[in-house]
Scaffold this active site. Structure first.
Site, mmCIF file in Angstrom:
data_model
loop_
_atom_site.group_PDB
_atom_site.id
_atom_site.type_symbol
_atom_site.label_atom_id
_atom_site.label_comp_id
_atom_site.label_asym_id
_atom_site.label_seq_id
_atom_site.Cartn_x
_atom_site.Cartn_y
_atom_site.Cartn_z
ATOM 1 C CB SER A 11 96.959 37.848 45.810
ATOM 2 O OG SER A 11 96.399 37.591 44.536
ATOM 3 C CG ASN A 13 92.982 37.159 41.300
ATOM 4 O OD1 ASN A 13 92.010 37.867 41.108
ATOM 5 N ND2 ASN A 13 93.010 35.883 40.955
ATOM 6 C CG ASP A 71 101.675 28.264 45.482
ATOM 7 O OD1 ASP A 71 101.432 29.052 44.543
ATOM 8 O OD2 ASP A 71 102.349 27.225 45.323
ATOM 9 C CB SER A 72 96.095 26.365 45.571
ATOM 10 O OG SER A 72 95.654 27.327 44.637
ATOM 11 C CG PHE A 155 89.489 29.949 39.102
ATOM 12 C CD1 PHE A 155 90.760 29.558 39.504
ATOM 13 C CD2 PHE A 155 88.609 30.407 40.067
ATOM 14 C CE1 PHE A 155 91.138 29.614 40.834
ATOM 15 C CE2 PHE A 155 88.981 30.477 41.403
ATOM 16 C CZ PHE A 155 90.249 30.073 41.782
ATOM 17 C CE LYS A 178 86.639 26.318 43.971
ATOM 18 N NZ LYS A 178 87.118 26.978 42.743
ATOM 19 N NE ARG A 184 92.623 30.095 47.422
ATOM 20 C CZ ARG A 184 92.309 29.646 46.200
ATOM 21 N NH1 ARG A 184 91.056 29.425 45.869
ATOM 22 N NH2 ARG A 184 93.240 29.427 45.301
#
Length: 203
Positions: A11, A13, A71-72, A155, A178, A184
């Site tokens: 990723s 990110n 991937d989500s 987000f 979370k 995830r």
């Protein structure tokens, strides 16, 4: 002390690298999770698992190290599982998170009964080895779509997703809350023992 096994997070990110290091905790014992700046493949898969594997394979082949990817997206029952793999670009190619949320709220605006607003976040977590070994698993986080945006943490669709058993939206949960229950987390909890076994690190 034995040398750490380098594993690439497929990723670009930087926030995802921080989040996964936080989420995985002890599962990273013996592993050095590193960032990736190589080419990213087009997400041409027809499922979360296929897209996660595409990303992990590309990173493993480019770097020569084992790689992990995810991937989500959000899947709404009344929409037949949509947006699904198209969650990030549901409102168009700009991938604007607020526009995606607004479109989904509009699509469900005439559906007021929460029992008909069921949804779940899905995440696929995958690993790929440079020699071709690979695996993908799925994690789901059930809940409902709220009628309006609530909360500022998180987000994407977090502000309109109310997890099952919660009074708050996902965006009203702390990072720690979370991390403990998210899609995830559920996917990587399944993946990491398989990856550790493939790396010869044990459970």
């Amino acid at each position: 002390m034995s040398e750490l096994v380098k594993v690439v997070l497929a990723s670009h990110n930087p926030h995802k690298l921080i989040e996964l290091r936080r989420v995985l905790g002890d599962a990273l014992d013996g592993i050095e999770l590193v960032s990736y700046d190589g080419p990213e493949p087009a997400e041409t898969g027809t499922s979360f698992a296929e897209n996660a594997l595409l990303k992990a394979r590309a990173a493993a082949q480019h770097t020569g190290f084992p790689a992990i990817a995810d991937d989500s997206g959000i899947c709404v029952d009344l929409l037949g599982g949509a947006p699904g793999i198209f969650s990030a670009r549901w409102s168009g190619p700009s991938k604007d998170a607020r526009e995606n949320v607004d479109l989904l709220l509009w699509q469900l605006s005439d559906v007021h009964d929460p029992k008909h607003r069921g949804a779940h976040f899905t995440a696929a977590a995958a690993y790929a080895m440079p020699d071709g070994g690979e695996e993908a698993v799925l994690g789901e986080w059930p809940g409902t779509i709220l009628p309006e945006v609530r909360g500022e943490n998180g987000f994407g669709y977090d502000p309109i997703f109310q997890p099952e058993g919660e009074e708050r939206s996902s965006a009203e949960l702390s990072d720690a809350e979370k991390d403990a229950v998210s899609h995830r987390r559920r996917a990587f909890d399944q993946l990491m023992p398989k990856l550790r076994a493939a790396l010869g690190l044990g459970s």
